[in-house]
Motif scaffolding. Structure first.
Motif, PDB file in Angstrom:
ATOM      1  N   GLY A 649      -8.419 -26.528  51.989  1.00  0.00           N
ATOM      2  CA  GLY A 649      -9.636 -25.677  52.162  1.00  0.00           C
ATOM      3  C   GLY A 649      -9.978 -24.708  53.318  1.00  0.00           C
ATOM      4  O   GLY A 649     -10.823 -23.999  53.400  1.00  0.00           O
ATOM      5  N   ARG A 688     -13.675 -23.760  52.560  1.00  0.00           N
ATOM      6  CA  ARG A 688     -14.171 -23.810  51.104  1.00  0.00           C
ATOM      7  C   ARG A 688     -13.995 -25.249  50.758  1.00  0.00           C
ATOM      8  O   ARG A 688     -12.983 -25.748  51.050  1.00  0.00           O
ATOM      9  CB  ARG A 688     -13.631 -22.808  50.283  1.00  0.00           C
ATOM     10  CG  ARG A 688     -13.776 -21.407  50.570  1.00  0.00           C
ATOM     11  CD  ARG A 688     -12.895 -20.411  49.494  1.00  0.00           C
ATOM     12  NE  ARG A 688     -13.165 -18.907  49.867  1.00  0.00           N
ATOM     13  CZ  ARG A 688     -14.186 -18.433  49.079  1.00  0.00           C
ATOM     14  NH1 ARG A 688     -15.003 -18.989  48.230  1.00  0.00           N
ATOM     15  NH2 ARG A 688     -14.288 -17.075  49.414  1.00  0.00           N
ATOM     16  N   THR A 689     -14.747 -25.767  50.050  1.00  0.00           N
ATOM     17  CA  THR A 689     -14.621 -27.215  49.172  1.00  0.00           C
ATOM     18  C   THR A 689     -15.520 -27.245  48.078  1.00  0.00           C
ATOM     19  O   THR A 689     -16.479 -26.405  47.714  1.00  0.00           O
ATOM     20  CB  THR A 689     -15.290 -28.122  50.421  1.00  0.00           C
ATOM     21  OG1 THR A 689     -15.081 -29.327  49.769  1.00  0.00           O
ATOM     22  CG2 THR A 689     -16.826 -27.914  50.632  1.00  0.00           C
ATOM     23  N   ARG A 690     -15.323 -27.935  47.202  1.00  0.00           N
ATOM     24  CA  ARG A 690     -16.130 -28.482  46.224  1.00  0.00           C
ATOM     25  C   ARG A 690     -17.390 -28.997  46.505  1.00  0.00           C
ATOM     26  O   ARG A 690     -17.250 -30.352  47.082  1.00  0.00           O
ATOM     27  CB  ARG A 690     -14.998 -29.368  45.144  1.00  0.00           C
ATOM     28  CG  ARG A 690     -15.916 -29.768  43.671  1.00  0.00           C
ATOM     29  CD  ARG A 690     -14.791 -30.566  43.069  1.00  0.00           C
ATOM     30  NE  ARG A 690     -15.404 -31.051  41.783  1.00  0.00           N
ATOM     31  CZ  ARG A 690     -16.216 -32.187  41.595  1.00  0.00           C
ATOM     32  NH1 ARG A 690     -16.441 -32.763  42.547  1.00  0.00           N
ATOM     33  NH2 ARG A 690     -16.762 -32.541  40.287  1.00  0.00           N
ATOM     34  N   ILE A 691     -18.417 -28.556  45.869  1.00  0.00           N
ATOM     35  CA  ILE A 691     -19.785 -29.074  46.145  1.00  0.00           C
ATOM     36  C   ILE A 691     -20.134 -29.797  44.965  1.00  0.00           C
ATOM     37  O   ILE A 691     -20.871 -31.095  45.177  1.00  0.00           O
ATOM     38  CB  ILE A 691     -20.809 -28.122  46.322  1.00  0.00           C
ATOM     39  CG1 ILE A 691     -20.335 -27.274  47.512  1.00  0.00           C
ATOM     40  CG2 ILE A 691     -22.040 -28.789  46.459  1.00  0.00           C
ATOM     41  CD1 ILE A 691     -21.230 -25.837  47.838  1.00  0.00           C
ATOM     42  N   GLU A 693     -19.579 -30.670  40.296  1.00  0.00           N
ATOM     43  CA  GLU A 693     -18.883 -30.182  39.000  1.00  0.00           C
ATOM     44  C   GLU A 693     -19.135 -28.594  38.811  1.00  0.00           C
ATOM     45  O   GLU A 693     -20.133 -28.120  38.660  1.00  0.00           O
ATOM     46  CB  GLU A 693     -19.171 -30.867  37.981  1.00  0.00           C
ATOM     47  CG  GLU A 693     -18.280 -30.588  36.568  1.00  0.00           C
ATOM     48  CD  GLU A 693     -16.947 -31.084  36.949  1.00  0.00           C
ATOM     49  OE1 GLU A 693     -16.127 -30.340  36.243  1.00  0.00           O
ATOM     50  OE2 GLU A 693     -16.662 -31.990  37.533  1.00  0.00           O
ATOM     51  N   SER A 696     -18.455 -24.794  44.075  1.00  0.00           N
ATOM     52  CA  SER A 696     -17.751 -24.674  45.437  1.00  0.00           C
ATOM     53  C   SER A 696     -18.286 -23.751  46.228  1.00  0.00           C
ATOM     54  O   SER A 696     -19.095 -22.864  45.758  1.00  0.00           O
ATOM     55  CB  SER A 696     -16.325 -24.331  45.258  1.00  0.00           C
ATOM     56  OG  SER A 696     -16.087 -23.058  44.624  1.00  0.00           O
ATOM     57  N   GLY A 698     -18.605 -22.439  50.889  1.00  0.00           N
ATOM     58  CA  GLY A 698     -17.950 -22.253  52.028  1.00  0.00           C
ATOM     59  C   GLY A 698     -18.672 -21.436  53.153  1.00  0.00           C
ATOM     60  O   GLY A 698     -19.321 -20.961  52.642  1.00  0.00           O
ATOM     61  N   SER A 732     -19.593 -20.006  44.894  1.00  0.00           N
ATOM     62  CA  SER A 732     -19.001 -20.109  43.191  1.00  0.00           C
ATOM     63  C   SER A 732     -19.704 -20.892  42.401  1.00  0.00           C
ATOM     64  O   SER A 732     -19.445 -22.150  42.343  1.00  0.00           O
ATOM     65  CB  SER A 732     -17.526 -20.129  43.383  1.00  0.00           C
ATOM     66  OG  SER A 732     -16.935 -19.130  44.139  1.00  0.00           O
ATOM     67  N   ASP A 737     -19.121 -15.366  41.776  1.00  0.00           N
ATOM     68  CA  ASP A 737     -18.896 -15.429  43.445  1.00  0.00           C
ATOM     69  C   ASP A 737     -20.047 -14.754  44.281  1.00  0.00           C
ATOM     70  O   ASP A 737     -19.893 -13.503  44.102  1.00  0.00           O
ATOM     71  CB  ASP A 737     -17.334 -14.956  43.744  1.00  0.00           C
ATOM     72  CG  ASP A 737     -16.306 -15.891  42.919  1.00  0.00           C
ATOM     73  OD1 ASP A 737     -16.625 -17.311  42.856  1.00  0.00           O
ATOM     74  OD2 ASP A 737     -15.358 -15.540  42.369  1.00  0.00           O
TER      75      ASP A 737
END
Length: 777
Positions: A649, A688-691, A693, A696, A698, A732, A737
């Motif tokens: 990420g 960037r990271t998954r927030i 489901e 995502s 960053g 996103s 985006d």
């Protein structure tokens, strides 16, 4: 049945994409004990079984798509020294290829399926593939030189709107936006660079001062080629070159739209449509269109307005790859905000840069029509023919005042306007031959022919006017200039270059040795029309440009390299005895290291360079008619850059260049090198990271700066150091985006480097940009 077949193809392509990205797939087992060097032997058999056996014997993780190898039979393999060598022998003539997996191991893929993916420059900050700047097919990691690449992914994240925005990431490059006299211009390691498009010469090489003009929506990557690259571009470009590579079609079905808005009334829209247009995915097409408008720029001058239409076709199968495209665009930009040095105090005049000097309707218009092709054809195994061509037409119109001091020391603005109408044609064709000389020695050769020609016609406004400026203060009244129509052509120039070249690449053990030479012929003609047409002056020159390099792979992740290149620029000035002075020459030497980090997800390039110019034209102070060649300029320094993913990420693109410039010949008019800061640096980092489901996000930050520099050749005026910090936030969600950025977040007053004290660029103030994009399918 057709729908089902298409679905199956899409699923296979998606599965293959996961294989290459993750480096994991099913049908390969690895033996606990691998074979030693030279022990991999596999008879001809079903391809899937052969690949599985190679993996077992070598201990290497070998992955493949079952659908890609189904029904294929392997070639016999005897005494291969590595898994990669064994696979290359087994798949020879099958239409398969082997590539490294991101997380280690090897992946065998179908050449045709590869076209389903966009170029890595559109999805990553790190590029490893071979490019138009290398004729041997070497990836950037394996080239014996320090080359920096700025990818479309970085350009998109940074919300760059022009080539000057992009080049702030490049070490050793001094970029200048639209000035009152020309379009964008830049120098590399202290020498002017005209710019290439897809590795070919454009009209900027033949007198049209538009730089490598190309709207950012169609840029796949920008390659910063350090050092002379005569083998690629012929005469000129002594410090290096800027190669703008345009986007190519793939078989991926994709329609994406984006919208940008921001400070100064910015509105911009982009459409990018791409798809295969035949059932076998061999023929694909891409159309990119963009339009932009602004109320005014940050200097209060004419707002940027431009549009682009760029259609491209691509045919790709196992033996052939042909790209044919066009780029048609028209753009109007206000001149950049600027100020001057006070000619008495020699200090920068501190004024409000958002208020125009003299008049607001000052700007530059660039119209470009560009048509190009790039074709690669495998004739027999190991032999490829590559042919590239470009036709370029550029019309550069400047409507701006030249502000400065009269002989009496009075501040004045001269208005007239100018226009440059130019065209260029380029062709590059070469044979690339790759062969094995025994098991331990590989060789690659290319021989080719390079041709380019171009012309430029210059016109000026019919009316010349000089206005006295009472003040540069914000309260000074502005004038709306009634610009003069242009007169007839005053100067017509043409040029032609032809070159033949050869290169050899030898690979053995852990060493790659590269050597090449180019013989170049140059012709130029000029004619003036100030008082009727003059006689046509035609002049010819030739020259030889050798180059060489070596790279030693000390370990799997560390390489040491060195190179030498000789650059040459034709000179047609006559000495006092009537003889023509010799060509200007540069000798470039560089040595450094390349290091792969974090499982080869990031790469560091670090080098020391020494570039020296000779045969510049010197004048005898006691006799102005006595001209002779002498030593010119030298630059020595370090060049460091890093690109890639440091942690999951977290990606970084950074550069630092420190250069010691010196004039080797000084006189009463020139004692220092102007427009060149000692230090230039940039650091751009994203996380960037998954927030949640399907969600995502960053953030990113960028620091861009340079040290002070001289603003004239006597060192009397000094532009202070500058630095700017930008920040962006990404989100996103549901296929959308979002990107919101703040540029120059601390609103610093920064001045750009310059070579004349009557024009000091003022960099942008704090501003906001907001982008939203959506992939419709």
């Amino acid at each position: 049945m057709k729908i089902r077949a298409k679905l199956h193809g899409l699923m296979s392509g998606a599965a293959l994409g996961l294989i290459v990205t993750a480096g994991v797939t099913a049908p390969t087992a690895v033996a606990a004990q691998s074979a030693g060097p030279g022990d991999i032997t596999v008879p001809a058999m079903a391809m899937d079984r052969a690949l599985d056996m190679i993996g077992r014997q070598s201990g290497e993780n070998v992955n493949f798509d079952p659908d890609a190898v189904k029904g294929l039979k392997s070639q016999p393999v005897r005494n291969a020294r590595s898994a990669k060598q064994a696979i290359e022998r087994a798949i020879k003539g099958s239409g398969l290829s082997v590539v490294p997996a991101v997380q280690g191991g090897l992946v065998v893929v179908n050449d045709i399926v590869v076209t389903a993916r966009r170029d890595e420059a559109e999805t990553s900050v790190l590029v490893r593939q071979a490019t138009t700047s290398d004729r041997n097919g070497l990836g950037l990691r394996n080239q014996p030189r320090n080359t920096q690449v700025i990818t479309a992914k970085t350009i998109e994240e940074q919300q760059a709107l022009n080539i000057t925005d992009i080049l702030r990431n490049a070490g050793g490059v001094s970029a200048l936006g639209n000035s009152p006299n020309s379009g964008a211009s830049y120098t590399i390691r202290g020498f002017a660079a005209s710019g290439l498009v897809n590795g070919l010469t454009s009209s900027s090489q033949y007198g049209v001062s538009a730089g490598a003009d190309q709207p950012v929506a169609n840029i796949e990557r920008v390659e910063v080629l350090k050092g002379p690259d005569a083998l690629l571009a012929g005469f000129g470009n002594l410090g290096g070159n800027i190669n703008v590579v345009t986007k190519k079609p793939s078989a991926e079905e994709r329609l994406a739209v984006s919208f940008d808005t921001g400070s100064f009334g910015l509105v911009r829209g982009v459409i990018d449509a791409n798809n295969a247009i035949t059932a076998d995915n061999k023929l694909s097409a891409r159309v990119i269109a963009s339009a932009q408008t602004m109320d005014h720029n940050y200097g209060g001058y004419t707002g940027d307005k431009n549009w682009l239409f760029a259609p491209t076709l691509r045919y790709k199968d196992r033996l052939t790859d042909i790209v044919v495209g066009a780029s048609i665009n028209e753009g109007t930009s206000g001149i950049g905000a600027y100020t001057l040095f006070d000619n008495k105090t020699r200090q920068i005049i501190d004024r409000d840069p958002s208020v125009p000097i003299y008049a607001a309707n000052q700007g530059i218009k660039i119209d470009t029509k560009r048509f190009y092709f790039d074709a690669t054809r495998q004739i027999v195994s190991g032999v490829e023919l590559v042919v590239r061509g470009l036709h370029d037409q550029t019309l550069l119109t400047t409507r701006a005042a030249n502000t400065g001091y009269s002989r009496a020391g009075v501040l004045v603005a001269d208005t007239q306007g100018s226009q440059q109408d130019g065209s260029a044609n380029s062709l590059d064709a070469f044979l690339r031959i790759k062969t094995h000389i025994g098991d331990g020695l590989k060789a690659s050769f290319n021989v080719g022919y390079n041709y380019s020609d171009g012309s430029a016609a210059q016109r000026s406004g019919l009316v010349y006017n000089r206005a006295v400026l009472s003040s540069l203060a914000a309260t000074a009244p502005l004038t709306v200039i009634p610009w003069s129509p242009f007169g007839k052509v005053q100067i017509q120039t043409t040029g032609k270059q032809e070159g033949v070249y050869g290169q050899a690449l030898i690979e053995f053990w852990k060493i790659k040795i590269l050597g090449g030479v180019r013989k170049n012929w140059f012709n130029t003609t000029s004619q003036t029309f100030f008082a009727g047409p003059s006689a046509v002056l035609s002049q010819n020159k030739d020259g030889v440009s050798p180059s060489g390099g070596i790279i030693f792979d000390a370990t799997d992740t560390l390489s040491i390299f060195a190179n030498y290149a000789r650059g040459e620029t034709a000179t047609f000035t006559a000495a006092k005895d009537g003889s023509i002075l010799p060509n200007v020459i540069t000798n470039n030497k560089e040595a450094g290291v390349k290091v792969d980090l974090f499982g080869k997800r990031a790469t560091i390039n670090a080098s020391y360079f020494d570039i020296q110019q000779d045969n510049i034209i010197l004048r005898n102070p006691a006799d102005p008619t006595d001209l002779f060649p002498g030593p010119g300029q030298r630059g020595r320094g370090i060049d460091l850059n890093i690109a890639g993913q440091l942690l999951p990420g977290w990606a970084v693109l950074a550069s630092f260049t420190r250069t010691k410039y010196a004039l080797l010949s000084t006189n009463a008019l020139q004692t220092v090198v102007a427009n060149q800061p000692r230090d230039a640096y940039s650091v751009y980092s994203t996380y960037r990271t998954r927030i949640a489901e399907g969600v995502s996000g960053g953030v990113s930050g960028g620091l861009y700066g340079r040290s002070s520099s001289y603003a004239n050749l006597l060192g009397q005026y000094v532009v202070p150091a500058s630095r700017q910090i930008d920040t962006n936030a990404f989100l996103s969600v549901s296929g959308f985006d979002f990107n919101i950025g703040i540029r120059n977040i601390f609103n610093r007053r920064n001045y750009g480097s310059t070579s004349i004290f009557t024009y000091v660029p003022v960099s942008e103030p704090r501003g906001v940009r907001f982008s939203i994009s959506k992939r419709l399918f």
